[in-house]
Design an enzyme around this catalytic site. Sequence first.
Site, PDB file in Angstrom:
ATOM      1  N   TRP A 163       0.853  -1.188   0.000  1.00  0.00           N
ATOM      2  CA  TRP A 163       0.000   0.000   0.000  1.00  0.00           C
ATOM      3  C   TRP A 163       0.890   1.240   0.000  1.00  0.00           C
ATOM      4  O   TRP A 163       1.829   1.346   0.780  1.00  0.00           O
ATOM      5  CB  TRP A 163      -0.895  -0.032   1.242  1.00  0.00           C
ATOM      6  CG  TRP A 163      -1.837   1.117   1.381  1.00  0.00           C
ATOM      7  CD1 TRP A 163      -2.625   1.671   0.411  1.00  0.00           C
ATOM      8  CD2 TRP A 163      -2.110   1.860   2.587  1.00  0.00           C
ATOM      9  NE1 TRP A 163      -3.371   2.699   0.927  1.00  0.00           N
ATOM     10  CE2 TRP A 163      -3.070   2.850   2.262  1.00  0.00           C
ATOM     11  CE3 TRP A 163      -1.628   1.781   3.888  1.00  0.00           C
ATOM     12  CZ2 TRP A 163      -3.565   3.745   3.195  1.00  0.00           C
ATOM     13  CZ3 TRP A 163      -2.124   2.675   4.823  1.00  0.00           C
ATOM     14  CH2 TRP A 163      -3.081   3.641   4.478  1.00  0.00           C
ATOM     15  N   ASP A 245      -0.460  -5.233   9.758  1.00  0.00           N
ATOM     16  CA  ASP A 245      -1.468  -4.254   9.354  1.00  0.00           C
ATOM     17  C   ASP A 245      -2.704  -5.036   8.928  1.00  0.00           C
ATOM     18  O   ASP A 245      -2.740  -5.651   7.860  1.00  0.00           O
ATOM     19  CB  ASP A 245      -0.951  -3.403   8.192  1.00  0.00           C
ATOM     20  CG  ASP A 245      -1.991  -2.383   7.721  1.00  0.00           C
ATOM     21  OD1 ASP A 245      -3.008  -2.193   8.423  1.00  0.00           O
ATOM     22  OD2 ASP A 245      -1.794  -1.780   6.642  1.00  0.00           O
ATOM     23  N   LYS A 281     -13.064  -1.320   6.304  1.00  0.00           N
ATOM     24  CA  LYS A 281     -13.511  -2.115   5.170  1.00  0.00           C
ATOM     25  C   LYS A 281     -14.526  -3.172   5.580  1.00  0.00           C
ATOM     26  O   LYS A 281     -15.588  -3.294   4.963  1.00  0.00           O
ATOM     27  CB  LYS A 281     -12.298  -2.786   4.507  1.00  0.00           C
ATOM     28  CG  LYS A 281     -11.338  -1.806   3.864  1.00  0.00           C
ATOM     29  CD  LYS A 281     -11.974  -1.110   2.674  1.00  0.00           C
ATOM     30  CE  LYS A 281     -10.959  -0.300   1.885  1.00  0.00           C
ATOM     31  NZ  LYS A 281     -10.379   0.821   2.651  1.00  0.00           N
TER      32      LYS A 281
END
Length: 298
Positions: A163, A245, A281
């Site tokens: 990311w 993460d 999410k």
Amino acid sequence: MLKFSRYSLLSKLNLFKLTTREYCGSDDCEKSAFENIKTLTPQGISRLTNLFQEDKNENKVNLGIGVYRTEENKPYILPVVKKCALELVQDPNLNFEYLPVFGNPEFTKAASELILGKDCKAIEENRIVGVQTISGSGALRLAVEFISQHLKKRTCYMSDPTWKNHSLILKHAGIKTLKGYPYWNDAKRNIDISNLLAALNEATEGDVILLQPSAHNPTGMDPTKRQWKQIAQVIKERNLFPFFDVAYQGFASGDPDRDTWAVRYFVKKGMETLIAQSFSKNMGLYMLEPVPFLFELP
């Protein structure tokens, strides 16, 4: 954005005055502290979103940001989120007192159990600390500052690719050296596990290894359980520091337990770790949700 906000505030609210030559119309005006700020061109997902909004094609489909969408391409609010929102609004005992420094203890406890499992030995032995932050990026930032300022670690390995904001957050939070470990074999369309393990074997003792346990961003490909065991073995043998993460728990496979198998495996193997955990999410929350980061105490 800044230019628009400046004029809106000056004309409608009259709360403050920004003195720039453009605004006052005179060369005698005092220079603005913001005079040399450059406007950045949108990149990555932001740029893709802008292109989507500008596209006039009636059949366009937004495949940029990974969020729940209706058939009409509108944001989809999960029924459980609507239910909880209504319960909060209608709760006569709801107050707005300051939370403790670590956040809401009931929330951090539930979040810890969700990611590590209620039967986690570390939880039973009170070796887990949870801290409530603002969103997943906030959890990452706070965790990295803790890593750099208190654990005194200055080198972090990230998957290549990863990311885009990972490097920005790590850099600005105090990590001095950023390195990549091979992750994706584009020719074979699979995880480059042999080169990944080789890169970890070259890391120096104490280096931080940033890992994504599920729905890897941006490839969407995750290691198998066998591969995770290989990764964990190298990290433990080399005395490296795993940093997870977790942005998509349950969003990848539909099973929150399956999506955090790797995290639980590392903890069961007795490895200390930091975990940045987000519910943006998997719960369809993108504005106000609280997010903890967790670390295991020795």
